[in-house]
Design an enzyme around this catalytic site. Structure first.
Site, mmCIF file in Angstrom:
data_model
loop_
_atom_site.group_PDB
_atom_site.id
_atom_site.type_symbol
_atom_site.label_atom_id
_atom_site.label_comp_id
_atom_site.label_asym_id
_atom_site.label_seq_id
_atom_site.Cartn_x
_atom_site.Cartn_y
_atom_site.Cartn_z
ATOM 1 N N SER A 35 -41.930 -37.141 16.575
ATOM 2 C CA SER A 35 -41.902 -36.607 15.203
ATOM 3 C C SER A 35 -41.114 -37.554 14.303
ATOM 4 O O SER A 35 -39.896 -37.704 14.443
ATOM 5 C CB SER A 35 -41.259 -35.219 15.187
ATOM 6 O OG SER A 35 -41.059 -34.823 13.849
ATOM 7 N N HIS A 61 -46.334 -37.309 15.454
ATOM 8 C CA HIS A 61 -46.292 -35.989 14.813
ATOM 9 C C HIS A 61 -45.740 -36.145 13.393
ATOM 10 O O HIS A 61 -44.664 -36.709 13.197
ATOM 11 C CB HIS A 61 -45.398 -35.074 15.654
ATOM 12 C CG HIS A 61 -45.286 -33.658 15.184
ATOM 13 N ND1 HIS A 61 -46.159 -32.668 15.567
ATOM 14 C CD2 HIS A 61 -44.377 -33.060 14.368
ATOM 15 C CE1 HIS A 61 -45.794 -31.519 15.018
ATOM 16 N NE2 HIS A 61 -44.723 -31.729 14.275
ATOM 17 N N ASP A 119 -44.761 -34.099 9.907
ATOM 18 C CA ASP A 119 -44.444 -32.775 9.364
ATOM 19 C C ASP A 119 -44.659 -32.750 7.863
ATOM 20 O O ASP A 119 -44.012 -33.492 7.122
ATOM 21 C CB ASP A 119 -42.980 -32.432 9.677
ATOM 22 C CG ASP A 119 -42.788 -32.172 11.160
ATOM 23 O OD1 ASP A 119 -43.413 -31.231 11.663
ATOM 24 O OD2 ASP A 119 -42.037 -32.924 11.799
ATOM 25 N N MET A 172 -44.335 -30.557 4.530
ATOM 26 C CA MET A 172 -43.655 -29.368 3.976
ATOM 27 C C MET A 172 -43.825 -29.362 2.463
ATOM 28 O O MET A 172 -43.719 -30.416 1.822
ATOM 29 C CB MET A 172 -42.164 -29.420 4.316
ATOM 30 C CG MET A 172 -41.871 -29.590 5.801
ATOM 31 S SD MET A 172 -40.102 -29.499 6.128
ATOM 32 C CE MET A 172 -40.062 -29.991 7.859
ATOM 33 N N HIS A 191 -48.783 -31.564 11.161
ATOM 34 C CA HIS A 191 -48.314 -30.175 11.220
ATOM 35 C C HIS A 191 -48.103 -29.690 9.786
ATOM 36 O O HIS A 191 -47.164 -30.113 9.115
ATOM 37 C CB HIS A 191 -47.010 -30.157 12.046
ATOM 38 C CG HIS A 191 -46.298 -28.846 12.080
ATOM 39 N ND1 HIS A 191 -44.994 -28.723 12.537
ATOM 40 C CD2 HIS A 191 -46.687 -27.591 11.733
ATOM 41 C CE1 HIS A 191 -44.617 -27.462 12.459
ATOM 42 N NE2 HIS A 191 -45.619 -26.753 11.960
ATOM 43 N N MET A 239 -46.929 -27.349 7.162
ATOM 44 C CA MET A 239 -46.041 -26.221 6.836
ATOM 45 C C MET A 239 -46.156 -26.013 5.337
ATOM 46 O O MET A 239 -45.236 -26.310 4.564
ATOM 47 C CB MET A 239 -44.605 -26.563 7.257
ATOM 48 C CG MET A 239 -44.406 -26.508 8.753
ATOM 49 S SD MET A 239 -42.920 -27.372 9.283
ATOM 50 C CE MET A 239 -43.578 -29.034 9.391
ATOM 51 N N MET A 270 -43.573 -22.803 17.552
ATOM 52 C CA MET A 270 -42.325 -23.298 16.964
ATOM 53 C C MET A 270 -41.159 -22.725 17.767
ATOM 54 O O MET A 270 -41.091 -21.516 18.017
ATOM 55 C CB MET A 270 -42.186 -22.840 15.506
ATOM 56 C CG MET A 270 -43.138 -23.494 14.528
ATOM 57 S SD MET A 270 -43.128 -25.293 14.567
ATOM 58 C CE MET A 270 -41.422 -25.690 14.143
ATOM 59 N N ASP A 330 -42.431 -27.211 19.477
ATOM 60 C CA ASP A 330 -41.816 -28.028 18.420
ATOM 61 C C ASP A 330 -40.473 -27.452 17.989
ATOM 62 O O ASP A 330 -40.416 -26.354 17.441
ATOM 63 C CB ASP A 330 -42.807 -28.042 17.229
ATOM 64 C CG ASP A 330 -42.372 -28.948 16.093
ATOM 65 O OD1 ASP A 330 -41.328 -29.603 16.196
ATOM 66 O OD2 ASP A 330 -43.118 -28.990 15.088
#
Ligand code: DX5
Ligand code: ZN
Length: 227
Positions: free
Chosen positions: A9, A34, A36, A38, A67, A69, A138, A176
């Protein structure tokens, strides 16, 4: 699925040197990158967007695991597809049209993942389990790296693994948050197939060695299962 994978990540990497972090992860043997995403609404933090994924795409041959979010994840799926994401996951808590969204990702030729927050029970997966390409559990509340693994998630992983076996479904379980070298083996043994690790890699004194050690643990657990 007995093969165990390592997803590095980049949230924990130095954002001014992300390209180098990605190349280091690939050279050291990571299986996935990975990323993220957001939006400051679904989680109270902001990170990256499709442009960064497109830049990373040029620096690595590894699959990019995005991923999401974000609220209204469906709106962003085509952008990340265009940018070159290979795996795209979205939260059950973020969409009222999970089946439609998962189908959209699969129709684009990408792997579709369904994500559960720590307090969202696995039974919410019942009517999507046969459609998802992977499930992401998660093990911290999403929003930041460097948090502690929530211990109750171990039983959640075991429960999901047992359910998948019962249904004879080969859906990988990705986990994760808060996974370090000292709890990795226990979490793999609980049924995790894909580990997401941020701070355990990029805040380690030697990030490449941290990945290699994770690979050794993964190989040991996988060999034990086959034997
Ligand atoms: C948290 C992110 C994670 C994060 C994990 O919201 O989804 O992917 O990078 O970081 P660590 O491994 O440091 O807990
Ligand atoms: Zn993540």
């Amino acid at each position: 699925m007995t093969q165990k994978l390592i997803a590095a990540s980049i949230l924990a990497a130095d954002f001014s040197r992300i390209g180098e972090a990605v190349e280091l992860a690939e050279r050291a043997g990571a299986d996935l990158i990975h990323v993220d995403i957001m939006d400051g609404h679904f989680v109270p933090n902001l990170t990256l967007g499709p442009q960064l994924v497109a830049s990373i795409r040029k620096r690595t041959r590894l699959p990019i695991d995005v991923h999401l979010m974000v609220e209204n994840p469906r709106a962003f799926v085509p952008l990340f597809h265009e940018a070159g994401a290979d795996w795209i996951s979205l939260h059950v808590e973020a969409t009222a049209h999970l089946h439609k969204d998962v189908t959209m990702i699969k129709d684009l030729g990408r792997k579709a993942g369904v994500v559960l927050n720590p307090a969202t029970p696995i039974h919410t997966l019942r009517d999507i389990l046969g459609e998802a390409d992977f499930i992401l559990l998660m093990s911290v509340n999403p929003g930041w790296g460097g948090q502690s693994f929530i211990p109750s998630c171990l039983d959640k992983i075991r429960g999901l693994k047992a359910w998948l076996r019962k249904e004879k479904l080969e859906v990988p379980i990705e986990v994760d948050g808060g996974i370090k070298l000292d709890n990795l083996e226990e979490i793999f043994k609980a049924g995790m197939d894909v580990v997401v690790a941020g701070s355990a890699i990029f805040e380690a004194p030697d990030p490449a060695e941290a990945i290699r050690e994770m690979k050794r643990v993964a190989a040991r657990v996988a060999a034990h299962k086959d034997g």
